[in-house]
Scaffold this active site. Structure first.
Site, PDB file in Angstrom:
ATOM      1  N   TRP A 193      45.427  25.206  34.531  1.00  0.00           N
ATOM      2  CA  TRP A 193      44.585  26.341  34.903  1.00  0.00           C
ATOM      3  C   TRP A 193      43.110  25.901  34.791  1.00  0.00           C
ATOM      4  O   TRP A 193      42.730  25.252  33.819  1.00  0.00           O
ATOM      5  CB  TRP A 193      44.863  27.534  33.969  1.00  0.00           C
ATOM      6  CG  TRP A 193      43.968  28.694  34.280  1.00  0.00           C
ATOM      7  CD1 TRP A 193      44.130  29.595  35.285  1.00  0.00           C
ATOM      8  CD2 TRP A 193      42.750  29.038  33.621  1.00  0.00           C
ATOM      9  NE1 TRP A 193      43.086  30.484  35.293  1.00  0.00           N
ATOM     10  CE2 TRP A 193      42.227  30.165  34.279  1.00  0.00           C
ATOM     11  CE3 TRP A 193      42.047  28.499  32.540  1.00  0.00           C
ATOM     12  CZ2 TRP A 193      41.040  30.779  33.896  1.00  0.00           C
ATOM     13  CZ3 TRP A 193      40.861  29.107  32.159  1.00  0.00           C
ATOM     14  CH2 TRP A 193      40.371  30.236  32.831  1.00  0.00           C
ATOM     15  N   ASP A 360      39.662  43.973  42.421  1.00  0.00           N
ATOM     16  CA  ASP A 360      40.623  43.057  41.792  1.00  0.00           C
ATOM     17  C   ASP A 360      41.583  43.809  40.875  1.00  0.00           C
ATOM     18  O   ASP A 360      41.732  45.037  40.968  1.00  0.00           O
ATOM     19  CB  ASP A 360      39.848  41.945  41.049  1.00  0.00           C
ATOM     20  CG  ASP A 360      40.549  40.601  41.129  1.00  0.00           C
ATOM     21  OD1 ASP A 360      41.550  40.423  40.416  1.00  0.00           O
ATOM     22  OD2 ASP A 360      40.108  39.737  41.915  1.00  0.00           O
ATOM     23  N   LYS A 474      44.238  40.299  48.372  1.00  0.00           N
ATOM     24  CA  LYS A 474      44.293  39.097  47.539  1.00  0.00           C
ATOM     25  C   LYS A 474      45.652  39.118  46.862  1.00  0.00           C
ATOM     26  O   LYS A 474      45.931  40.007  46.055  1.00  0.00           O
ATOM     27  CB  LYS A 474      43.164  39.132  46.497  1.00  0.00           C
ATOM     28  CG  LYS A 474      43.191  37.969  45.493  1.00  0.00           C
ATOM     29  CD  LYS A 474      41.973  38.044  44.568  1.00  0.00           C
ATOM     30  CE  LYS A 474      41.993  36.977  43.493  1.00  0.00           C
ATOM     31  NZ  LYS A 474      40.870  37.115  42.540  1.00  0.00           N
ATOM     32  N   TRP A 475      46.501  38.184  47.235  1.00  0.00           N
ATOM     33  CA  TRP A 475      47.903  38.159  46.760  1.00  0.00           C
ATOM     34  C   TRP A 475      48.004  37.125  45.649  1.00  0.00           C
ATOM     35  O   TRP A 475      47.926  35.931  45.915  1.00  0.00           O
ATOM     36  CB  TRP A 475      48.803  37.793  47.937  1.00  0.00           C
ATOM     37  CG  TRP A 475      50.274  37.760  47.670  1.00  0.00           C
ATOM     38  CD1 TRP A 475      50.925  37.022  46.719  1.00  0.00           C
ATOM     39  CD2 TRP A 475      51.300  38.461  48.369  1.00  0.00           C
ATOM     40  NE1 TRP A 475      52.274  37.226  46.778  1.00  0.00           N
ATOM     41  CE2 TRP A 475      52.540  38.105  47.794  1.00  0.00           C
ATOM     42  CE3 TRP A 475      51.307  39.361  49.442  1.00  0.00           C
ATOM     43  CZ2 TRP A 475      53.760  38.602  48.257  1.00  0.00           C
ATOM     44  CZ3 TRP A 475      52.526  39.857  49.898  1.00  0.00           C
ATOM     45  CH2 TRP A 475      53.729  39.490  49.308  1.00  0.00           C
ATOM     46  N   ASP A 476      48.203  37.603  44.445  1.00  0.00           N
ATOM     47  CA  ASP A 476      48.209  36.710  43.284  1.00  0.00           C
ATOM     48  C   ASP A 476      49.637  36.423  42.833  1.00  0.00           C
ATOM     49  O   ASP A 476      50.574  37.162  43.165  1.00  0.00           O
ATOM     50  CB  ASP A 476      47.430  37.387  42.141  1.00  0.00           C
ATOM     51  CG  ASP A 476      46.744  36.377  41.230  1.00  0.00           C
ATOM     52  OD1 ASP A 476      47.179  35.212  41.203  1.00  0.00           O
ATOM     53  OD2 ASP A 476      45.782  36.769  40.544  1.00  0.00           O
ATOM     54  N   CYS A 477      49.801  35.378  42.085  1.00  0.00           N
ATOM     55  CA  CYS A 477      51.114  35.005  41.554  1.00  0.00           C
ATOM     56  C   CYS A 477      50.850  34.164  40.320  1.00  0.00           C
ATOM     57  O   CYS A 477      50.613  32.974  40.425  1.00  0.00           O
ATOM     58  CB  CYS A 477      51.857  34.192  42.609  1.00  0.00           C
ATOM     59  SG  CYS A 477      53.155  33.125  41.954  1.00  0.00           S
ATOM     60  N   ASN A 478      50.823  34.822  39.173  1.00  0.00           N
ATOM     61  CA  ASN A 478      50.413  34.082  37.977  1.00  0.00           C
ATOM     62  C   ASN A 478      51.549  33.359  37.256  1.00  0.00           C
ATOM     63  O   ASN A 478      51.356  32.244  36.801  1.00  0.00           O
ATOM     64  CB  ASN A 478      49.707  35.030  37.000  1.00  0.00           C
ATOM     65  CG  ASN A 478      48.248  35.237  37.382  1.00  0.00           C
ATOM     66  OD1 ASN A 478      47.418  34.365  37.153  1.00  0.00           O
ATOM     67  ND2 ASN A 478      47.937  36.368  37.994  1.00  0.00           N
ATOM     68  N   CYS A 522      46.464  33.422  46.154  1.00  0.00           N
ATOM     69  CA  CYS A 522      45.917  33.101  44.834  1.00  0.00           C
ATOM     70  C   CYS A 522      47.091  32.926  43.889  1.00  0.00           C
ATOM     71  O   CYS A 522      48.143  33.525  44.075  1.00  0.00           O
ATOM     72  CB  CYS A 522      45.032  34.267  44.388  1.00  0.00           C
ATOM     73  SG  CYS A 522      44.397  34.128  42.724  1.00  0.00           S
ATOM     74  N   ASP A 544      40.281  29.331  39.304  1.00  0.00           N
ATOM     75  CA  ASP A 544      39.476  30.329  38.600  1.00  0.00           C
ATOM     76  C   ASP A 544      38.216  29.673  38.058  1.00  0.00           C
ATOM     77  O   ASP A 544      37.295  30.353  37.610  1.00  0.00           O
ATOM     78  CB  ASP A 544      40.280  30.946  37.448  1.00  0.00           C
ATOM     79  CG  ASP A 544      41.232  32.024  37.940  1.00  0.00           C
ATOM     80  OD1 ASP A 544      41.108  32.434  39.107  1.00  0.00           O
ATOM     81  OD2 ASP A 544      42.106  32.439  37.159  1.00  0.00           O
TER      82      ASP A 544
HETATM   83  C1  GLA Z   1      44.299  35.512  38.337  1.00  0.00           C
HETATM   84  C2  GLA Z   1      43.336  35.173  39.470  1.00  0.00           C
HETATM   85  C3  GLA Z   1      41.979  35.761  39.207  1.00  0.00           C
HETATM   86  C4  GLA Z   1      42.073  37.255  38.973  1.00  0.00           C
HETATM   87  C5  GLA Z   1      43.069  37.540  37.870  1.00  0.00           C
HETATM   88  C6  GLA Z   1      43.319  39.022  37.744  1.00  0.00           C
HETATM   89  O1  GLA Z   1      44.000  34.793  37.199  1.00  0.00           O
HETATM   90  O2  GLA Z   1      43.261  33.797  39.668  1.00  0.00           O
HETATM   91  O3  GLA Z   1      41.106  35.498  40.276  1.00  0.00           O
HETATM   92  O4  GLA Z   1      42.468  37.884  40.163  1.00  0.00           O
HETATM   93  O5  GLA Z   1      44.314  36.908  38.086  1.00  0.00           O
HETATM   94  O6  GLA Z   1      44.178  39.306  36.704  1.00  0.00           O
END
Ligand code: GLA
Length: 731
Positions: A193, A360, A474-478, A522, A544
């Site tokens: 990260w 966001d 903005k489609w996130d996938c953590n 994302c 990030d």
């Molecule tokens: C991830 C994304 C960030 C933000 C956060 C929100 O870490 O990379 O840009 O959108 O989630 O929780």
């Protein structure tokens, strides 16, 4: 095997092989791009091998002589250079395909049946080579999709089970290339990260080097699916033979780089077979994702430009289209916002002069409000305290301010503290009898389950149905997949593959219904960047880490594989550099801001507003032009990158100091590239914070020949930390 059956098999093999003429047996199948070729050869024994890979020859009949010129020892198996190496027969090295037949037998030997070329248009064609096993009713088609002008090839396979029972695929690669050089140099990337795309160059030695991921949903917490291999010596920007490649797949991948006993490089790329045996019922087939690569004998610069052109023309969603500049609130507010704060930010969006406001994380969840990352994920209803009038109100407010509105979602994931988790524990990927292990306090939904696919599609569909003017996602996938288990699937070993197929299924539906919406990919930074996903997304979030000094390095490495138009770069408060430096860096892609506009000093605000206008005037060159890396910050105390438009009458050059040692700077001129030597150019500094000594440049004009042979000194140093130059034909 009883005698009767083996006689039958022999007769099948005999009939099958006599039907193939001598000419077909010894034919060369050249798969050609503008400059390169993969010359496949059908042997007398009907096995298909690689006769030659690299810069193409004028006379295709000469490819058959190439192998004879090498005296590097014996290939005992005779199939080291197989075009698709089957396991279990005579193979002695890493296979491309490994299967278990209906009767439990694990042998495979593939023979040529036919080949055909289908032309899509003047530039694109697909060569299809059909192979069949001699003893079992199993077929493999090798596909090579050629993008002639771009020197790009996409390669994949289709495996067909024509047996009476189930066949299990144990390994099912997309590509099996065979490269010949004296030495092989790998440039791979790794990271974490905020540390995406850390490059490492190593010489490949005898044996296998594996690049892979087993994270399930995303590759790059550790390693992205991109790499490059140079032949003979490490390629430089303008010299050397180099292949840039990646598997177009957003899940587990595996690339085997095997320097074989004859000192050739066997490159096998595909879905990672780890925990992923795939069963095919009778008459079912499996299509592997494509491995895309480009090859250049003129260094990494040309290879990147080819890949960029290909991406813009054929792969990246709306690669030739427009993009919106934006103001994002993540760094500015994190989870702490409400309607009045957002109303203020919408005004700031307008004030700054960008096109869109992007809301966001943190706007949803009621029983479990999303006020931090520990709760709420999965409950996609507006939080009534923060947004009493819903998203619709914000979309309208945005319109009233003359800007567009976009929103963040992370639809594949769930927090255990959510209504969704309580209602549908069976939708969550987790082992039934083991303790959950969370990543960022969350778990992954089981996208192999069509009901979950419907749910995920429904999140987007509801947002758009309620708010038809929503312009950006903005489609996130953590999270990664821990404790891989699906309560839906019969065969657990299908989970990693079916997850990605399920994801693509949802994205297909989203794109079919909402083709115009701009979407950013994302994944906890740049955790999931690959062309399998970018087929659906206009752009991606690189990291990030928005510290501009770090970004110079991160963007530089991404630029090998992805065109600037796909890079989402935001100006934030990370780093110690002045606003100008931060903005210049973010301009080398798709510009956005994630700062508190109201806290900017009047001078900073004025600069930012002007910068947005300047950016509008040069963005087409950055997005659609050819990119030239002029100075690598890993080799110099500065970085320099330029973009040139197709007509070669306009270019932009970005220069940054990357060292704070005394006296560091561009002491000598930097050679420009990609210009027309015969044209005369004027050079003007743009995006100036305040009039500096260099001001708007001199009145001199320089020939392209001069600029590319002698160069130009942007005068970058600790006082002029970043310098943007506009180069225009003097008419
Ligand atoms: C991830 C994304 C960030 C933000 C956060 C929100 O870490 O990379 O840009 O959108 O989630 O929780």
């Amino acid at each position: 095997m009883n005698v009767c059956r083996s006689k039958k098999l022999l007769s099948v093999l005999f009939t099958f092989s006599v039907s193939i003429s001598f000419a077909q047996r010894n034919q060369i199948i050249p798969i050609e791009t503008q400059h390169n070729v993969i010359a496949l050869q059908v042997g007398n024994d009907l096995r298909v091998s690689t006769a030659y890979f690299g810069t193409k020859l004028k006379d295709t009949s000469e490819y058959r002589f190439v192998r004879q010129m090498y005296r590097r020892g014996d290939d005992y198996s005779g199939i080291l250079n197989s075009a698709y190496t089957p396991a279990g027969s005579r193979n002695l090295v890493e296979p491309a395909i490994e299967v278990r037949h209906a009767n439990g037998n694990t042998s495979l030997d593939l023979y040529f049946v036919s080949s055909a070329v289908e032309k899509t248009d003047a530039n694109v064609s697909v060569t299809n080579i059909l192979l069949r096993d001699s003893a079992y009713a199993l077929e493999v088609s090798l596909f090579f999709k050629v993008y002639y002008k771009e020197d790009v090839v996409e390669q994949w396979t289709v495996i067909r089970n024509k047996e009476k029972g189930n066949v299990t695929l144990q390994k099912y690669a997309s590509a099996n290339l065979y490269l010949t050089g004296d030495q092989y140099w790998l440039k791979q990337f790794h990271g974490d990260w905020a540390k995406e795309m850390q490059p490492e160059v190593t010489r490949l030695t005898a044996g296998i080097k594996v690049l892979d991921t087993k994270l399930g949903t995303r590759a790059h917490l550790y390693q992205p699916p991109t790499f490059m291999v140079s032949l003979d010596k490490p390629a430089t920007e303008d010299e050397g033979k180099v292949l840039l490649g990646q598997l177009e797949w957003s899940g587990n991948f595996k690339v085997d780089l095997e320097v074989d006993p004859l000192n050739n490089l066997r490159l096998i790329a595909g879905i990672n077979p780890f925990a992923s045996e795939y069963t095919l019922k009778p008459n079912q087939q499996f299509e592997t994702p494509a491995f895309v690569f480009t090859f250049s004998d003129k260094g990494t610069g040309e290879a990147s430009r080819n890949l960029h052109r290909w991406a813009r023309n054929y792969k990246l969603y709306d690669g030739k289209g427009d993009r919106m500049t934006l103001l994002n609130n993540w760094e500015a507010t994190f989870f702490n916002f409400d309607e009045p704060i957002l109303a203020g930010l919408l005004k700031d969006t307008k004030k700054l002069g960008v096109d869109l406001f992007l809301l966001d994380d943190g706007w949803f969840g009621n029983n479990y409000p999303r006020n931090n990352d520990r709760a709420g994920l999965g409950d996609w209803q507006e939080n009534v305290k923060k947004l009493p009038h819903g998203v619709g109100f914000l979309v309208r407010e945005a319109e009233n301010n003359g800007v567009k509105f976009g929103i963040w979602v992370e639809p594949e994931m769930v927090n255990p503290k959510s209504d969704l988790y309580l209602k549908h524990p069976e939708w969550v990927i987790k082992q039934p009898n083991r303790q959950e292990h969370l990543y960022r306090n969350q778990l992954v939904l089981d996208l192999s389950n069509p009901k979950v696919q419907n749910f995920v599609f429904g999140i987007l569909d509801t947002l758009f149905t309620k708010n038809p003017n929503l312009a950006f996602i903005k489609w996130d996938c953590n999270a990664v997949i821990y404790n891989a288990y699906s309560s839906f699937l019969e065969k657990q070993s299908h989970l990693y593959v079916d997850y990605v197929k399920g994801l693509y299924n949802v994205l297909d539906r989203v794109r079919a219904k909402y083709p115009k919406v701009e979407m950013m990919l994302c994944s906890g930074g740049g955790g999931r960047v690959d062309y399998g996903a970018l087929k659906y997304f206009n752009e991606f979030w690189l990291s990030d880490n928005t510290d501009p000094l770090e970004r110079v390095f991160i963007q530089y490495e991404y630029s090998y594989f992805y065109p600037a138009i796909s890079h989402s770069n935001h100006v934030t408060d990370w780093g110690k550099q002045p606003l100008k430096y931060r903005t210049d860096v973010a301009m080398m892609g798709k510009l956005g801001f994630d700062i508190v506009v109201s806290k900017l000093s009047p001078k900073d605000l004025e600069f930012a507003q002007k910068a947005v206008k300047t950016y509008d005037s040069i963005k087409t060159i950055i997005w659609q032009g050819d990119m030239y890396r002029l100075a690598d910050p890993r080799e110099n105390p500065y970085a320099s990158v330029m973009y040139v438009n197709e007509l070669k009458d306009k270019a932009v050059m970005f220069n940054y100091i990357t060292s704070n040692r005394y006296g560091a700077g561009s002491l000598s001129p930097i050679k420009l590239k990609g210009l027309d030597p015969a044209k005369k150019y004027k050079i003007r500094e743009i995006n100036i914070y305040q009039e500096s000594r260099f001001g708007n440049g001199s009145n001199n004009s320089y020939s392209g020949d001069y600029l590319m042979t002698v160069g130009y000194n942007p005068g970058v140093n600790s006082n002029r930390m970043s310098v943007v130059l506009q180069i225009e034909e003097a008419k």
